[in-house]
Scaffold this active site. Structure first.
Site, PDB file in Angstrom:
ATOM      1  N   SER A  66      -9.706   4.040  -4.476  1.00 20.10           N
ATOM      2  CA  SER A  66      -9.789   2.787  -5.226  1.00 20.10           C
ATOM      3  C   SER A  66     -11.068   2.003  -4.990  1.00 20.10           C
ATOM      4  O   SER A  66     -11.376   1.081  -5.746  1.00 20.10           O
ATOM      5  CB  SER A  66      -8.591   1.894  -4.880  1.00 20.10           C
ATOM      6  OG  SER A  66      -7.383   2.534  -5.234  1.00 20.10           O
ATOM      7  N   LYS A  78     -10.269  -8.731  -4.250  1.00 18.55           N
ATOM      8  CA  LYS A  78      -9.100  -8.052  -4.800  1.00 18.55           C
ATOM      9  C   LYS A  78      -7.835  -8.776  -4.351  1.00 18.55           C
ATOM     10  O   LYS A  78      -7.709  -9.140  -3.178  1.00 18.55           O
ATOM     11  CB  LYS A  78      -9.103  -6.593  -4.328  1.00 18.55           C
ATOM     12  CG  LYS A  78      -7.993  -5.722  -4.896  1.00 18.55           C
ATOM     13  CD  LYS A  78      -8.176  -4.286  -4.411  1.00 18.55           C
ATOM     14  CE  LYS A  78      -7.088  -3.362  -4.922  1.00 18.55           C
ATOM     15  NZ  LYS A  78      -7.287  -1.965  -4.459  1.00 18.55           N
ATOM     16  N   SER A 128      -7.484   1.279  -7.779  1.00 20.50           N
ATOM     17  CA  SER A 128      -6.712   0.092  -8.102  1.00 20.50           C
ATOM     18  C   SER A 128      -7.557  -1.172  -8.092  1.00 20.50           C
ATOM     19  O   SER A 128      -7.117  -2.236  -8.537  1.00 20.50           O
ATOM     20  CB  SER A 128      -5.563  -0.063  -7.098  1.00 20.50           C
ATOM     21  OG  SER A 128      -6.054  -0.144  -5.763  1.00 20.50           O
TER      22      SER A 128
END
Length: 541
Positions: free
Chosen positions: A130, A32, A106
């Site tokens: 997330s 990420k 996210s």
């Protein structure tokens, strides 16, 4: 699809895979893009924010050291603010299975990279869900460890007090393997009384009301609960109110001030660089007075006390990971309202210092349906075991060669048993009640005598033969347990049983069952059978 922000050349990745060594050798890793990878820009979903780190975040370094190879950096809801996967200048990340629906955020790009087979494992982060919501929407696994169990150094903070590094994988065994490597980057000391396994028949709490959950989703959840019950779990109900009230505090109260502390100055100085919804959330936190934050922290502690009291006697809590799966259009029409609903059953987790494992649980209509198993801080192995009952059947998944990841980092002792404490034998519960975990079969060096004591139930007497006398190799089992559990076990050990050092057939010495020499001498000699189970089968015990 807008999965990747930066993807390394295929030939570089292939070359590194060919040279990889270690327990994760050759696995492709997506990261990420709020987590640092040396030499690759970290954008946090905002090009103007980008910087190039000089070294890997500890989480990335740990996985690389175990042989994983970074494929690239993945898209995300900007500054990790969102649960939908639509708040990025790099583009909306659609769901891997139904492109008109959101992927979840996210950590959207990380989850979709795994779901599409473009990565084997992926790093996400989780403050409000997330690391779990994108797993549910893609039908994959997400492990969110205890807060602080994995270092967040080199991670662009969202709410620093509650941020966690997480792992996505297609299945639970692979996610567990990745966590075993990741756990070497631990930031928080594990207690000496860590439970390393769930009980064989765990008690699992569920909310006594799921509000306006869609009927198909409610049916899917009830099916999961029924499956757990069939596989030995005892189900109890608890009031969801303190959990949901705490969830509302994360964004509806003063706790959101941490988001402004993290990136607020950048947002103020670069108004055109930030997603409007993200900017609105972060700017709203700028002027929250300190007394409101103090008040909300006190309220959070009160709610946590109520919630934990309601879970007394339960090993874990089970909930739907999300109450709905919105379309991209629905999020565009109501970006904050829909996002808030998605986080109904995730936001409270880190606020209450819980660990969590999100696993697929079938479908609800055309949607992937997922559930999350929550457990207390440092009871990550308990959550893992209960999640495995859902995803891998009544046998679970953990094999001795691939143990539950907390046993890699928590303080543990080994104990070898030979008789009534073997799996399936009458006193096994004395170990499982203490959170001990089975770690596979072993054999002693061929230097021992095996006897059967005249006790109820019968117990073994394993004694070492003097030098020069013939002995046998005795079959046993290895268990791992916390230091506190071993102490409690030893204090309750009845005479003539003792613990002592025993040599295994590989030359190592371990703590194992022994007994008083006089009692051992009087025991019936069953050495010829080479083990307790064989002696039982032959009627010798």
């Amino acid at each position: 699809m807008s999965v990747w922000i930066h993807r390394r050349p295929d030939e570089q990745v292939a070359a590194e895979i060919a040279q990889a060594r270690g327990p994760l050798a050759g696995l492709r890793l997506a990261v990420k893009d709020n987590v640092d990878v040396a030499g690759i820009p970290t954008t946090a979903g905002c090009p103007e924010y980008a910087y190039v780190p000089g070294h890997d975040a500890p989480a990335v370094a740990a996985l690389r050291a175990a042989g994983a190879v970074v494929v690239g950096k993945t898209n995300l809801d900007q500054f990790a603010t969102g649960l939908v996967g639509t708040r990025s200048p790099y583009g909306v990340v659609p769901n891997a299975l139904r492109p008109e629906f959101v992927s979840g955020g996210s950590s959207s790009g990380s989850a979709v990279a795994v779901a599409l087979g473009e990565a084997d494992i992926a790093i996400g982060t989780d403050t409000a869900g997330s690391g779990r919501v994108p797993a549910a929407f893609q039908g994959i696994v997400g492990i969110k460890p205890t807060v602080g169990a994995i270092s967040t150094e080199g991670v662009v903070p969202a709410c620093r007090s509650y941020d966690c590094v997480t792992i996505f994988a297609a299945d639970l065994p692979l996610a567990n393997r990745a966590m075993s490597a990741l756990a070497t980057a631990s930031d928080r000391a594990w207690p000496c009384d860590t439970r390393l396994a769930a009980p064989p028949e765990p008690t699992v709490a569920v909310f006594d009301s799921l509000g306006d959950l869609d009927p198909l989703w409610h049916k899917a959840f009830e099916h999961t609960v029924a499956t757990l019950r069939e596989r030995g779990a005892r189900i109890v109900t608890v009031d969801p109110e303190p959990f949901l009230a705490a969830a509302r505090l994360l964004y509806g109260g003063a706790l959101v001030a941490e988001r402004y502390s993290a990136v607020g100055e950048f947002v103020d100085e670069h108004p055109d660089a930030v997603d409007p919804t993200v900017a609105a959330i972060i700017r709203a936190a700028r002027d929250i007075p300190a007394h409101r934050l103090v008040s909300d922290l006190a309220e959070l502690q009160r709610l946590r006390g109520r919630a934990m009291a309601s879970l007394a006697g339960a090993d874990a809590l089970l909930a739907p990971t999300a109450p709905l799966h919105p379309t991209i259009a629905e999020v565009a029409a109501d970006p904050i309202g829909v996002n808030s609903r998605v986080g109904t059953y995730t936001n409270f987790c880190n606020l209450f210092d819980l660990c969590a494992v999100a696993v697929p649980a079938g479908t609800a209509g055309d949607a992937q349906f997922g559930v999350t198993v929550f457990a207390r801080a440092f009871e990550d192995a308990v959550a893992l075991d209960i999640a495995s009952l859902i995803s891998h059947g009544d046998k679970g998944f953990a094999e001795p060669a691939d143990p539950a990841w907390p046993s890699r980092v928590a303080p543990v002792h080994e104990l070898v048993v030979f008789g009534a404490h073997l799996r399936g034998q009458p006193l096994e519960h004395q170990l499982t009640d203490l959170g001990a975990r089975w770690a596979g079969p072993v054999r002693t060096a061929p230097r021992y005598r095996l006897g059967a004591l005249d006790t109820t139930p019968p117990k073994p007497a394993v004694t070492r033969r003097p030098d020069g006398e013939a002995g046998v190799s005795v079959a046993g089992e290895r268990w791992v347990l916390s230091p506190a559990a071993l102490g409690r076990f030893l204090s309750a050990l009845p005479a003539p049983m003792q613990l002592g050092a025993v040599e295994l057939d590989d030359g190592t010495w371990v703590t194992a069952f022994s007994c008083d020499p006089a009692a051992a001498a009087a025991a019936k000699d069953i050495s010829e059978h080479g083990g307790w189970r064989s002696a039982l089968a032959a009627g010798a015990v």
